[in-house]
Design a protein around this motif. Structure first.
Motif, PDB file in Angstrom:
ATOM      1  N   ALA A   1       0.831  -1.194   0.000  1.00  0.00           N
ATOM      2  CA  ALA A   1       0.000   0.000   0.000  1.00  0.00           C
ATOM      3  C   ALA A   1       0.872   1.254   0.000  1.00  0.00           C
ATOM      4  N   ASP A   2       0.380   2.290  -0.633  1.00  0.00           N
ATOM      5  CA  ASP A   2       1.103   3.560  -0.644  1.00  0.00           C
ATOM      6  C   ASP A   2       0.892   4.323   0.665  1.00  0.00           C
ATOM      7  N   TYR A   3      -0.302   4.144   1.290  1.00  0.00           N
ATOM      8  CA  TYR A   3      -0.607   4.908   2.506  1.00  0.00           C
ATOM      9  C   TYR A   3      -1.332   4.036   3.519  1.00  0.00           C
ATOM     10  N   VAL A   4      -1.091   4.333   4.771  1.00  0.00           N
ATOM     11  CA  VAL A   4      -1.828   3.732   5.890  1.00  0.00           C
ATOM     12  C   VAL A   4      -2.560   4.877   6.585  1.00  0.00           C
ATOM     13  N   VAL A   5      -3.887   4.792   6.660  1.00  0.00           N
ATOM     14  CA  VAL A   5      -4.700   5.828   7.294  1.00  0.00           C
ATOM     15  C   VAL A   5      -5.164   5.312   8.652  1.00  0.00           C
ATOM     16  N   SER A   6      -4.936   6.098   9.700  1.00  0.00           N
ATOM     17  CA  SER A   6      -5.334   5.679  11.055  1.00  0.00           C
ATOM     18  C   SER A   6      -5.609   6.914  11.895  1.00  0.00           C
ATOM     19  N   MET A   7      -6.215   6.695  13.076  1.00  0.00           N
ATOM     20  CA  MET A   7      -6.419   7.783  14.020  1.00  0.00           C
ATOM     21  C   MET A   7      -5.090   8.121  14.689  1.00  0.00           C
ATOM     22  N   ALA A   8      -4.919   9.390  15.079  1.00  0.00           N
ATOM     23  CA  ALA A   8      -3.673   9.820  15.700  1.00  0.00           C
ATOM     24  C   ALA A   8      -3.418   9.107  17.021  1.00  0.00           C
ATOM     25  N   ASN A   9      -4.481   8.699  17.712  1.00  0.00           N
ATOM     26  CA  ASN A   9      -4.321   7.996  18.989  1.00  0.00           C
ATOM     27  C   ASN A   9      -4.596   6.506  18.840  1.00  0.00           C
ATOM     28  N   TYR A  10      -4.654   6.036  17.600  1.00  0.00           N
ATOM     29  CA  TYR A  10      -4.834   4.618  17.278  1.00  0.00           C
ATOM     30  C   TYR A  10      -6.158   4.062  17.786  1.00  0.00           C
ATOM     31  N   ARG A  11      -7.170   4.929  17.913  1.00  0.00           N
ATOM     32  CA  ARG A  11      -8.534   4.478  18.186  1.00  0.00           C
ATOM     33  C   ARG A  11      -9.176   4.050  16.860  1.00  0.00           C
ATOM     34  N   PRO A  12     -10.344   3.397  16.905  1.00  0.00           N
ATOM     35  CA  PRO A  12     -10.995   2.947  15.667  1.00  0.00           C
ATOM     36  C   PRO A  12     -11.442   4.107  14.779  1.00  0.00           C
ATOM     37  N   LEU A  13     -11.394   3.859  13.478  1.00  0.00           N
ATOM     38  CA  LEU A  13     -11.821   4.826  12.469  1.00  0.00           C
ATOM     39  C   LEU A  13     -13.280   4.600  12.093  1.00  0.00           C
ATOM     40  N   SER A  14     -13.970   5.680  11.831  1.00  0.00           N
ATOM     41  CA  SER A  14     -15.348   5.596  11.353  1.00  0.00           C
ATOM     42  C   SER A  14     -15.368   5.006   9.937  1.00  0.00           C
ATOM     43  N   PRO A  15     -16.406   4.221   9.604  1.00  0.00           N
ATOM     44  CA  PRO A  15     -16.522   3.697   8.224  1.00  0.00           C
ATOM     45  C   PRO A  15     -16.663   4.801   7.185  1.00  0.00           C
ATOM     46  N   GLU A  16     -17.037   6.007   7.634  1.00  0.00           N
ATOM     47  CA  GLU A  16     -17.158   7.124   6.698  1.00  0.00           C
ATOM     48  C   GLU A  16     -15.801   7.482   6.097  1.00  0.00           C
ATOM     49  N   ILE A  17     -14.727   7.269   6.864  1.00  0.00           N
ATOM     50  CA  ILE A  17     -13.377   7.512   6.339  1.00  0.00           C
ATOM     51  C   ILE A  17     -13.115   6.587   5.154  1.00  0.00           C
ATOM     52  N   GLU A  18     -13.461   5.336   5.331  1.00  0.00           N
ATOM     53  CA  GLU A  18     -13.280   4.341   4.269  1.00  0.00           C
ATOM     54  C   GLU A  18     -14.088   4.723   3.029  1.00  0.00           C
ATOM     55  N   ARG A  19     -15.324   5.122   3.232  1.00  0.00           N
ATOM     56  CA  ARG A  19     -16.190   5.500   2.092  1.00  0.00           C
ATOM     57  C   ARG A  19     -15.648   6.737   1.378  1.00  0.00           C
ATOM     58  N   THR A  20     -15.178   7.717   2.176  1.00  0.00           N
ATOM     59  CA  THR A  20     -14.648   8.942   1.569  1.00  0.00           C
ATOM     60  C   THR A  20     -13.416   8.635   0.719  1.00  0.00           C
ATOM     61  N   LEU A  21     -12.534   7.798   1.233  1.00  0.00           N
ATOM     62  CA  LEU A  21     -11.319   7.444   0.482  1.00  0.00           C
ATOM     63  C   LEU A  21     -11.669   6.671  -0.790  1.00  0.00           C
ATOM     64  N   ALA A  22     -12.649   5.778  -0.703  1.00  0.00           N
ATOM     65  CA  ALA A  22     -13.029   4.976  -1.872  1.00  0.00           C
ATOM     66  C   ALA A  22     -13.571   5.835  -3.007  1.00  0.00           C
ATOM     67  N   GLU A  23     -14.104   6.996  -2.673  1.00  0.00           N
ATOM     68  CA  GLU A  23     -14.681   7.878  -3.695  1.00  0.00           C
ATOM     69  C   GLU A  23     -13.645   8.717  -4.434  1.00  0.00           C
ATOM     70  N   GLN A  24     -12.383   8.704  -3.977  1.00  0.00           N
ATOM     71  CA  GLN A  24     -11.374   9.539  -4.601  1.00  0.00           C
ATOM     72  C   GLN A  24     -10.854   8.921  -5.897  1.00  0.00           C
ATOM     73  N   ASP A  25     -10.698   9.751  -6.925  1.00  0.00           N
ATOM     74  CA  ASP A  25     -10.299   9.262  -8.244  1.00  0.00           C
ATOM     75  C   ASP A  25      -8.910   8.646  -8.233  1.00  0.00           C
ATOM     76  N   GLU A  26      -7.999   9.165  -7.404  1.00  0.00           N
ATOM     77  CA  GLU A  26      -6.624   8.680  -7.418  1.00  0.00           C
ATOM     78  C   GLU A  26      -6.444   7.352  -6.669  1.00  0.00           C
ATOM     79  N   VAL A  27      -7.467   6.901  -5.931  1.00  0.00           N
ATOM     80  CA  VAL A  27      -7.366   5.641  -5.178  1.00  0.00           C
ATOM     81  C   VAL A  27      -7.669   4.464  -6.106  1.00  0.00           C
TER      82      VAL A  27
END
Length: 844
Positions: free
Chosen positions: A529-555
């Motif tokens: 993978a080119d990038y690892v996306v996580s919370m700054a305090n390593y808590r769980p991420l909202s599924p909205e983050i995943e959906r937002t990233l999936a919508e990006q043209d460069e992904v």
């Protein structure tokens, strides 16, 4: 004899000054640690106790129950809150909801300490018009609907936010913009420690942190005349399964114990370094008393001749040690109290918030400081005291006592060889053990002691290697080399103090450099993978983050990594949910059986250790109990070797997600078109709203974040070990000063036959340089050996670990040893050069 001992102490004040300083520094470190940690514990405990003043009984899920499903007990329903309000003896019942909420400051950065940035609810009661007894509003009003929040007054003061301002915050990923409607006061311990607290209305808090109509905790205030224990018994009668009632006093006591336990780790770590400083100081003390005894040979012999017994002579030397130790311990205690106060102020200046409270000097700190100071000094002086008792009365007729016998040197070298050999064997054996930390620690201690005992034997050949360089300095260089090996025991004791400090510094540096290399290698080998996306305090991420990233043209590819606890047979195992179709494009795994093709549907891939533990292979099936209690059957489609980033049982999110109470991810792996680049990273960050709580990291960022932690840890350790180096410098100064005093007649003769002042200074400086470099070479050598050995243990849990020898830093350490020698020689060299030739020649 007692009066004689006191007279000797007063007669040799200057000579004992370095010993006093060495003991004082060690004791000050011990006292400062005890005062500092006691002060912090007391301050946080008081702050926590205030936070529970309005809590008589708390109802919460019972996580200690053995009958819970893998997902743990559920939150508490609104019906239970209503029932507790109707109980006799309940003055007020408040439903509490809490979770992580990251607040961005006006500069866009995360405010608070990360893991202490909390969110909660303001409970306005059953009719919506009441006040929450936990929080005292000082400005504005409580939040009443979505889009409104209240801030704690400490955070409002730090950030400059006030009523009416719009702030940016994040709960589990997406950025939210909220309006500040109120500012409140709180005694919450997290806020006192520098964290933040953001309050929402109850409905919004439940949506963010729990579920509609559910609470994390119910807080009860007792009516007047009703005790906490009485109210708890009343509440227990209506509690459902997997819920418990705890008194406010119990909560405060538990919090105090937790704080004490957290302080214990810090206290132990700091005391270890204090112990190292005192251990180094032992060599200085022993060296000082050995030289004092040698210089008083005639005096001690005269005491024996006029009737003093061996025991009396021994006691007189030990009395001197007790006096010196008591004075040093008393000064060290006062200095330690100052250090404790200074460390507290330093924490404040570095941005860490410490609750108000008095400086706490416990009786234990006073007793420990005095006992440690006196005990260390007496223990170090014991061997010189025994040597003093062996001075025969006939020695009063001569100016020099008999030198050490060949038999004594043989015994010493034999003991040293046995200790060093046993230590080396134990360290080597520990490298092949599964858990060899204790044997390796014991072996390292034996090896260091053995090398110290052998140091007089090692000093001649090692210092002889410097002969070609010393010849450049002419007569001064030759005399310096001879002086350095004239008294091997004294040289050994002086060099050993520096050796111990550099052994620790070098070993830690080798380990840190090697771990960093292993992490770099791991990030490169485990991730496509080119990038690892996580919370700054390593808590769980909202599924909205995943959906937002999936919508990006460069992904071009994306996979979450979800964690869910399950039960397989009688054991609990974590399941990792991933995108079965695209995971092979984002991760690099070393398969022993099967491949990524075995990941999808009810087919999973399993790390080799887990597969071995359950007796699985490709094609094996097993039953699993998901966190919601539902059962399923999975098939092993592949077995891989785990690493620090990828481990456990991996299955498709399509299978796992329906069993999750709340769908979140620990990380999201992302591949972008054209690979990692600044433009791609900026585009992803912009898409996520430049969220201060979310990290978008490439391989280099992952490596740098680990490097920053390692560098911070190393710098802290260097700072703590600097105390041992300072003590070692005092040892070199002490030895040279004593040596110059002993050789007064000799130096006078050298001056008389033509050695000028500059040559005399050069002789003393070069002697100091040789002794310091001798200790430095031994320290660096031992440090490299211990670094390699510790790395063998680390490599078992970090397969990509690779030994790295930081040559540049080791060169700096040797240069530091040389600098120690040069600085330590300034005063003794000046004193030697300024001696009066005639007076020196007449000296006995």
């Amino acid at each position: 004899m007692f009066r004689t001992a006191l007279r000797n102490v007063l007669a040799h004040k200057a000579r004992l000054l370095m010993t006093t300083l060495a003991v004082m520094l060690g004791v000050a470190f011990v006292a400062g640690t005890l005062v500092f940690t006691a002060t912090l514990s007391e301050a946080f405990a008081r702050s926590s106790a205030k936070g529970f003043e309005a809590v008589d009984v708390a109802v919460r899920p019972d996580f200690s129950s053995d009958e819970t499903d893998p997902g743990g007990p559920s939150d508490l329903p609104r019906e239970l809150l209503e029932r507790t309000r109707e109980l006799p003896g309940v003055e007020h019942a408040t439903g509490a909801v809490s979770g992580f909420a990251a607040l961005a400051g006006k500069d866009g950065r995360l405010v608070g300490e990360g893991w202490s940035t909390q969110g909660g609810n303001y409970d306005t009661g059953p009719d919506g018009s009441g006040e929450d007894p936990r929080y005292d509003l000082r400005e504005g009003r409580a939040p009443q609907r979505a889009g409104e929040i209240a801030l704690d007054s400490a955070t409002a003061g730090r950030t400059g936010y006030g009523v009416g301002d719009t702030v940016r915050l994040s709960v589990s990923g997406p950025v939210r913009e909220e309006k500040v409607t109120g500012v409140f006061d709180t005694d919450d311990g997290n806020v006192a420690a520098g964290g933040t607290l953001v309050l929402f209305d109850t409905a919004t808090a439940q949506e963010l942190f729990s579920q509609p109509g559910m609470y994390s905790e119910i807080v009860l205030t007792a009516s007047e005349g009703v005790g906490q224990g009485e109210l708890r018994k009343s509440v227990e009668k209506i509690l459902p399964e997997q819920a418990e009632a705890v008194t406010g006093q119990t909560l405060a006591d538990d919090q105090a114990r937790m704080i004490e336990a957290e302080m214990e780790g810090m206290r132990t770590g700091l005391l270890v370094f204090a112990g190292i400083s005192l251990f180094v100081g032992v060599f200085i003390i022993a060296n000082t008393f050995t030289m004092l005894v040698a210089q008083r040979t005639k005096e001690l012999a005269l005491l024996r001749a006029v009737g003093a017994s061996r025991r009396q002579v021994t006691r007189s030397v030990l009395v001197e040690a007790v006096v010196v130790g008591a004075v040093a311990a008393g000064i060290g205690l006062l200095a330690g109290i100052g250090i404790g106060a200074g460390l507290r102020s330093l924490m404040g200046s570095l941005g860490a918030t410490v609750p108000d409270g008095p400086l706490v000097v416990t009786p234990a700190a006073v007793v420990a400081s005095l006992v440690v100071g006196i005990a260390v000094t007496v223990a170090a002086a014991w061997l010189p005291a025994r040597r003093a008792a062996k001075v025969p009365p006939v020695a009063a007729m001569n100016s020099v006592h008999a030198p050490a016998t060949v038999r004594g040197l043989v015994v010493r070298n034999t003991i040293g060889a046995v200790l060093a050999g046993a230590g080396a064997v134990l360290v080597l054996a520990a490298t092949g053990m599964d858990d060899g930390k204790v044997p390796m620690g014991a072996g390292a201690g034996l090896l260091v002691i053995g090398v110290f005992v052998l140091t007089p034997l090692l000093s001649r050949p090692v210092i002889a290697l410097a002969s070609p360089v010393m010849r450049v300095a002419g007569v001064s260089g030759k005399l310096a080399r001879l002086n350095a090996v004239r008294n091997p025991r004294r040289t050994a004791a002086t060099a050993a103090a520096l050796m111990i400090g550099l052994t620790l510094i070098t070993g830690l540096t080798v380990i840190a450099s090697s771990v960093q290399k292993g992490v770099d290698k791991m990030a490169t080998e485990a991730l496509k993978a080119d990038y690892v996306v996580s919370m700054a305090n390593y808590r769980p991420l909202s599924p909205e983050i995943e959906r937002t990233l999936a919508e990006q043209d460069e992904v071009t590819a994306l996979s979450p990594m979800r964690n869910s606890l399950s039960r397989i047979g009688d054991e609990y195992e974590f399941l990792t949910g991933v995108n079965g179709e695209g995971f092979g494009k984002l991760a690099e795994l070393d398969f022993t059986e099967g491949s990524f093709a075995g990941l999808g549907g009810e087919s999973v891939i399993v790390d080799a250790d887990t597969a071995r533990g359950h007796g699985w292979k490709t094609g094996s099936t097993f039953e699993v109990v998901y966190e919601d209690g539902e059962r399923g059957e999975l098939t092993v489609g592949g077995v891989y070797r785990d690493n620090e980033m990828m481990t456990g049982i991996m299955l498709d999110t399509a299978v796992l997600d329906p069993h999750l109470e709340k769908v979140t991810s620990m990380q999201v792996l992302v591949a972008t078109e054209g690979g990692a680049s600044e433009s791609a990273k900026s585009a992803l960050e912009d898409a996520l709203g430049n969220n201060p709580a979310v990290l978008v990291q490439d391989e280099e960022d992952v490596s740098e974040s680990v490097a920053q932690m390692i560098t911070l840890m190393l710098n802290m350790l260097y700072g703590l070990l600097a105390m041992a180096v300072v003590v070692a410098v005092l040892g070199v100064v002490n030895t040279l000063a004593m040596s110059v005093f002993e050789r007064s007649q000799e130096i006078g003769m050298l001056r008389a036959i033509g050695l000028d002042r500059r040559g005399t200074k050069r002789m003393v400086r070069l002697e100091s340089l040789v002794i310091s470099l001798f200790g430095g070479v031994l320290g660096v050598g031992l440090g490299v050996f211990f670094g390699w050995a510790a790395g063998e243990l680390i490599s078992a849990s970090l397969p990509t670990y690779e030994l790295v020898l930081p040559w540049e830093r080791m060169g700096v350490f040797l240069a530091l040893a040389a600098l120690v020698g040069v600085l330590a020689a300034l005063w003794p060299a000046r004193r030697a050069a300024r001696m009066d030739m005639l007076e020196s020649i007449k000296t006995e």
